[in-house]
Design an enzyme around this catalytic site. Sequence first.
Site, PDB file in Angstrom:
ATOM      1  CB  SER A  34      -0.965   0.006   1.188  1.00 28.47           C
ATOM      2  OG  SER A  34      -0.301  -0.293   2.405  1.00 28.47           O
ATOM      3  N   GLY A  55       0.048   3.063  -5.780  1.00 26.79           N
ATOM      4  CA  GLY A  55      -0.914   2.414  -6.656  1.00 26.79           C
ATOM      5  C   GLY A  55      -2.228   2.026  -6.009  1.00 26.79           C
ATOM      6  N   GLY A  95      -2.946  -0.266  -3.795  1.00 24.85           N
ATOM      7  CA  GLY A  95      -2.885  -0.440  -2.347  1.00 24.85           C
ATOM      8  C   GLY A  95      -2.983   0.879  -1.613  1.00 24.85           C
ATOM      9  CE1 TYR A 133      -0.076 -10.251 -11.894  1.00 21.67           C
ATOM     10  CE2 TYR A 133      -1.205  -9.977 -13.995  1.00 21.67           C
ATOM     11  CZ  TYR A 133      -1.046  -9.632 -12.669  1.00 21.67           C
ATOM     12  OH  TYR A 133      -1.868  -8.678 -12.099  1.00 21.67           O
TER      13      TYR A 133
END
Length: 266
Positions: free
Chosen positions: A15, A18, A20, A155
């Site tokens: 966090s 972005g 977060g 991913y």
Amino acid sequence: MDLMLTGRRALVTGSSAGLGEAIARLLAAEGATVVVHGRSADRAEAVADAIRAGGATATVAVGDLATDEGAEAVADAALADGPVDILVNNAGAYDQLSWADAVPDVWASTYNVNVISAVRMIRRLVPGMRERGWGRVVQIGGGLGLQPMAVQPHYNATLAARHNLAVALARELTDTGVTSNIVSPGAILVESVRALVTEIAPAHGWSGSWEQIEHAAASEWVPNDVGRFGRPDEIAGAVAYLCSEYAAYISGATIRVDGGTIRSAF
């Protein structure tokens, strides 16, 4: 709307920037005490300072969740001032490697960072929620876990695993007062996404103003029904709802915030 989060304590992994950061800021604005996490103390402190400047409460936990030692340090810091009621597993990493370039070691490393890191935090924090009879666990997933592209297969697979583990956890937490859900973003306009789109725009023939480039990319690269990329605050809103008292009857669910990228009749 009051989400009734005052008095709750939330750890949002990854966090310090972005998605977060947007999630941490909104949970704090809704009254939760937020633990800002990152691998850089300076960046995490900057986010926490901004939250405090707005009149909310924030502390910091620094550590690499890809290691047992780092996860333990983060859990200890998060619990130092009280129990954690809300865990948002947002931390993770992605790249643009192809099947040819994503060698097995890359697959293993990506799985550790994107999946096992979340498991480490669940194992350390969810037992306390269960004992207290209240808790919220939210995984940040993604549509590529359901409809993968040819690129970044390693991913894509980790996103599918994050969705799967969240549902398995919901089953495990049946009748405990603790819920487990997924927020599944589409393409969200964070700094790294804007930089990537800007970089690849000439090869795709996207030109003009940023608004024109964004619209072209949203139409051709990640088609959706809204015609743009999402914004971090739109993801944060979905997370905050799932953490609230209003979502007590939601568990094992996926909320897609993707402009209609993933299409389903049900």
